[in-house]
Design a protein around this motif. Structure first.
Motif, PDB file in Angstrom:
ATOM      1  N   ASP A  47       9.502   7.876   0.421  1.00  0.00           N
ATOM      2  CA  ASP A  47       9.454   8.893   1.478  1.00  0.00           C
ATOM      3  C   ASP A  47       8.240   8.771   2.381  1.00  0.00           C
ATOM      4  OD1 ASP A  47      11.834  10.037   0.718  1.00  0.00           O
ATOM      5  OD2 ASP A  47      10.884  11.531  -0.579  1.00  0.00           O
ATOM      6  N   ALA A  48       7.189   8.025   1.941  1.00  0.00           N
ATOM      7  CA  ALA A  48       5.973   7.968   2.751  1.00  0.00           C
ATOM      8  C   ALA A  48       5.167   6.711   2.458  1.00  0.00           C
ATOM      9  CB  ALA A  48       5.098   9.195   2.486  1.00  0.00           C
ATOM     10  N   ALA A  49       4.378   6.317   3.450  1.00  0.00           N
ATOM     11  CA  ALA A  49       3.387   5.252   3.295  1.00  0.00           C
ATOM     12  C   ALA A  49       2.087   5.820   3.842  1.00  0.00           C
ATOM     13  CB  ALA A  49       3.803   4.008   4.067  1.00  0.00           C
ATOM     14  N   GLU A  50       0.978   5.480   3.208  1.00  0.00           N
ATOM     15  CA  GLU A  50      -0.299   6.085   3.593  1.00  0.00           C
ATOM     16  C   GLU A  50      -1.411   5.053   3.506  1.00  0.00           C
ATOM     17  OE1 GLU A  50      -3.200   9.746   2.175  1.00  0.00           O
ATOM     18  OE2 GLU A  50      -1.105   9.727   1.564  1.00  0.00           O
ATOM     19  N   ALA A  51      -2.357   5.158   4.439  1.00  0.00           N
ATOM     20  CA  ALA A  51      -3.545   4.299   4.404  1.00  0.00           C
ATOM     21  C   ALA A  51      -4.718   5.049   5.017  1.00  0.00           C
ATOM     22  CB  ALA A  51      -3.308   3.011   5.182  1.00  0.00           C
ATOM     23  N   MET A  52      -5.919   4.785   4.486  1.00  0.00           N
ATOM     24  CA  MET A  52      -7.119   5.327   5.103  1.00  0.00           C
ATOM     25  C   MET A  52      -7.409   4.462   6.328  1.00  0.00           C
ATOM     26  SD  MET A  52     -10.967   5.974   3.634  1.00  0.00           S
ATOM     27  CE  MET A  52     -10.299   6.709   2.182  1.00  0.00           C
ATOM     28  N   VAL A  53      -7.522   5.088   7.490  1.00  0.00           N
ATOM     29  CA  VAL A  53      -7.752   4.337   8.720  1.00  0.00           C
ATOM     30  C   VAL A  53      -9.159   4.520   9.271  1.00  0.00           C
ATOM     31  CG1 VAL A  53      -5.316   4.183   9.347  1.00  0.00           C
ATOM     32  CG2 VAL A  53      -6.659   6.153  10.112  1.00  0.00           C
ATOM     33  N   ALA A  54      -9.909   5.480   8.731  1.00  0.00           N
ATOM     34  CA  ALA A  54     -11.303   5.665   9.132  1.00  0.00           C
ATOM     35  C   ALA A  54     -12.019   6.424   8.031  1.00  0.00           C
ATOM     36  CB  ALA A  54     -11.400   6.447  10.440  1.00  0.00           C
TER      37      ALA A  54
END
Length: 133
Positions: A47-54
């Motif tokens: 249902d989701a993909a997540e990454a720290m971008v900052a």
């Protein structure tokens, strides 16, 4: 561009919303921006993909891709407010206090004591969730 405010004695203005008369700091910005340190968001498996971008010692920003009709459960857990900004799509942010429906560029700020909340995408959506480190 997504601007996170933090206490600082330095401001580098790279764009001024069409206003004139204030100095821009393009060369200073080039020296401090590391374009190779971009976050990568993997394609959604569920249902989701997540990454720290900052991230910094003061804040963190996660980019979350949410599948259409998916519901993600989150919590502020009393440690940090959450600033939620929709980059694409349409999302409902539901807390014990109510529901806010956000379109593209809409932002909701949940206090650190908000506790559990849900993000519901009405179609595939991408959001930023900014928190204090």
């Amino acid at each position: 561009m997504y601007e996170i405010q933090q206490p600082s004695d330095i401001t580098y203005r790279v764009w001024d919303w069409g206003r004139v008369g204030r100095e821009l700091h393009l060369e200073q910005t080039r020296r401090v921006v590391d374009a190779d340190r971009l976050g990568v968001v993997e394609e959604s498996v569920g249902d989701a993909a997540e990454a720290m971008v900052a991230s910094s010692p003061f804040y963190r920003v996660h980019q979350v891709r949410i599948a259409g009709d998916a519901v993600l459960e989150r919590t502020t857990d009393g440690t940090s407010p959450h600033a939620i900004t929709v980059l694409d799509g349409e999302v409902a942010v539901a807390t014990a206090s109510g529901v806010a429906r956000l379109d593209r560029w809409g932002t909701a700020v949940l206090g650190a004591v908000a506790g559990a909340y849900e993000l519901t995408a009405f179609r595939p959506a991408t959001v930023l969730v900014a928190t204090v480190s």
